[in-house]
Design an enzyme around this catalytic site. Structure first.
Site, PDB file in Angstrom:
ATOM      1  N   SER A 187      10.707 -77.181 -50.106  1.00 21.23           N
ATOM      2  CA  SER A 187      10.924 -76.241 -51.211  1.00 21.23           C
ATOM      3  C   SER A 187      11.525 -74.932 -50.719  1.00 21.23           C
ATOM      4  O   SER A 187      11.355 -74.543 -49.561  1.00 21.23           O
ATOM      5  CB  SER A 187       9.595 -75.938 -51.910  1.00 21.23           C
ATOM      6  OG  SER A 187       9.004 -77.106 -52.423  1.00 21.23           O
TER       7      SER A 187
HETATM    8  N1  SAH Z   1       5.449 -79.427 -50.265  1.00 23.57           N
HETATM    9  C1  SAH Z   1       6.636 -80.027 -49.673  1.00 23.57           C
HETATM   10  C2  SAH Z   1       7.734 -80.200 -50.720  1.00 23.57           C
HETATM   11  C3  SAH Z   1       8.200 -81.592 -50.734  1.00 23.57           C
HETATM   12  S1  SAH Z   1       9.188 -82.080 -52.116  1.00 23.57           S
HETATM   13  C4  SAH Z   1       7.102 -79.245 -48.448  1.00 23.57           C
HETATM   14  O1  SAH Z   1       6.563 -78.188 -48.169  1.00 23.57           O
HETATM   15  O2  SAH Z   1       8.006 -79.722 -47.744  1.00 23.57           O
HETATM   16  C5  SAH Z   1       8.018 -82.999 -53.077  1.00 23.57           C
HETATM   17  C6  SAH Z   1       7.348 -84.161 -52.406  1.00 23.57           C
HETATM   18  O3  SAH Z   1       6.521 -84.807 -53.386  1.00 23.57           O
HETATM   19  C7  SAH Z   1       8.277 -85.234 -51.874  1.00 23.57           C
HETATM   20  O4  SAH Z   1       8.008 -85.427 -50.506  1.00 23.57           O
HETATM   21  C8  SAH Z   1       7.915 -86.481 -52.696  1.00 23.57           C
HETATM   22  O5  SAH Z   1       8.005 -87.691 -51.962  1.00 23.57           O
HETATM   23  C9  SAH Z   1       6.482 -86.176 -53.086  1.00 23.57           C
HETATM   24  N2  SAH Z   1       5.977 -86.906 -54.264  1.00 23.57           N
HETATM   25  C10 SAH Z   1       6.642 -87.270 -55.389  1.00 23.57           C
HETATM   26  N3  SAH Z   1       5.805 -87.916 -56.228  1.00 23.57           N
HETATM   27  C11 SAH Z   1       4.581 -87.960 -55.633  1.00 23.57           C
HETATM   28  C12 SAH Z   1       3.313 -88.510 -56.002  1.00 23.57           C
HETATM   29  N4  SAH Z   1       3.120 -89.145 -57.164  1.00 23.57           N
HETATM   30  N5  SAH Z   1       2.283 -88.367 -55.125  1.00 23.57           N
HETATM   31  C13 SAH Z   1       2.450 -87.727 -53.942  1.00 23.57           C
HETATM   32  N6  SAH Z   1       3.630 -87.197 -53.538  1.00 23.57           N
HETATM   33  C14 SAH Z   1       4.689 -87.302 -54.374  1.00 23.57           C
END
Ligand code: SAH
Length: 218
Positions: A67
């Protein structure tokens, strides 16, 4: 190893990023301090490292992104993390946001839906020596085994607020979740004021990758 080197150049760029976040309205000194402390470039692919201190989201593989720093700061500020809070994060991704929560003194539980990303991040955080509880699975169901939580943070864009997450929040707890369509979301802050009572506040204008799973996008 070269990638895990935190040079004066990195530290300088990080300080400038923190000044930029302050200008954009982030007020929590605790949050700004955590961002100033954690080397964001550690969480980047080597090819993209020179971009690590831009206030932008970047690819981390498997079609997912780390993010934007402003978004991390905004969500973390809304969460009002206190030392020893039990915090559940949905969407571990690179592990950056989870590591910020860890630096704020939280006991972090985080869940990731993409197996490859889960495995890579688990290995990486171990190497960094950052201890938290990592899980692989669909976070729209929360993580009932360790519930209830003081705080829950969703870092992917959701079509609705999954009921399980509100249920797994302590009374007095806070849930922060971006809700909207696939490309644009409103940040929703929910405070659980009683066993069956919530207060809701909204902040417009965020763009996350989609939350998948049972109560997410299909
Ligand atoms: N907090 C992360 C942001 C990652 S983007 C960071 O600091 O890098 C959002 C993430 O949510 C992705 O890795 C995606 O695979 C995950 N995601 C999407 N749907 C999800 C679900 N139902 N349960 C868990 N993770 C999920």
């Amino acid at each position: 190893m070269l990638k895990l080197e935190d040079t004066y150049l990195h530290k300088g760029k990080r300080k400038a990023l923190v000044a930029e976040l302050r200008k954009k309205g982030i007020k929590s000194e605790r949050v700004l301090h955590a961002i100033n402390t954690l080397p964001r470039h550690f969480f980047f692919d080597s090819a993209l490292i020179s971009h690590a201190y831009e206030d932008k989201a970047f690819p981390i593989g498997e079609g997912q992104t780390i993010s934007q720093p402003y978004t991390v700061a905004f969500q973390t500020e809304l969460l009002e993390v206190k030392p020893d809070d039990k915090v559940l994060e949905i969407g571990t991704g690179s592990g950056y946001q989870a590591s910020i929560l860890h630096l704020l003194g939280a006991q972090v539980y985080t869940i990731e839906y993409q197996k490859k990303l889960f495995e890579a991040t688990q290995k990486f955080l171990k190497r960094l020596g950052i201890e938290m509880h990592l899980f692989y699975g669909d976070g729209t169901a929360g993580l009932p085994a360790s519930a209830p939580y003081d705080k829950i943070l969703v870092t992917a864009g959701a079509p609705i607020v999954p009921e399980a997450l509100v249920q797994q929040l302590k009374v007095g707890g806070i849930l922060v979740i971006p809700v909207g369509d696939r490309s644009l979301q409103t940040m929703v802050k929910i405070v659980k004021t009683g066993p069956n009572k919530i207060e809701r506040e909204e902040f417009a204008g965020f763009a996350f990758v989609p939350l998948l799973g049972k109560d997410g996008w299909r």
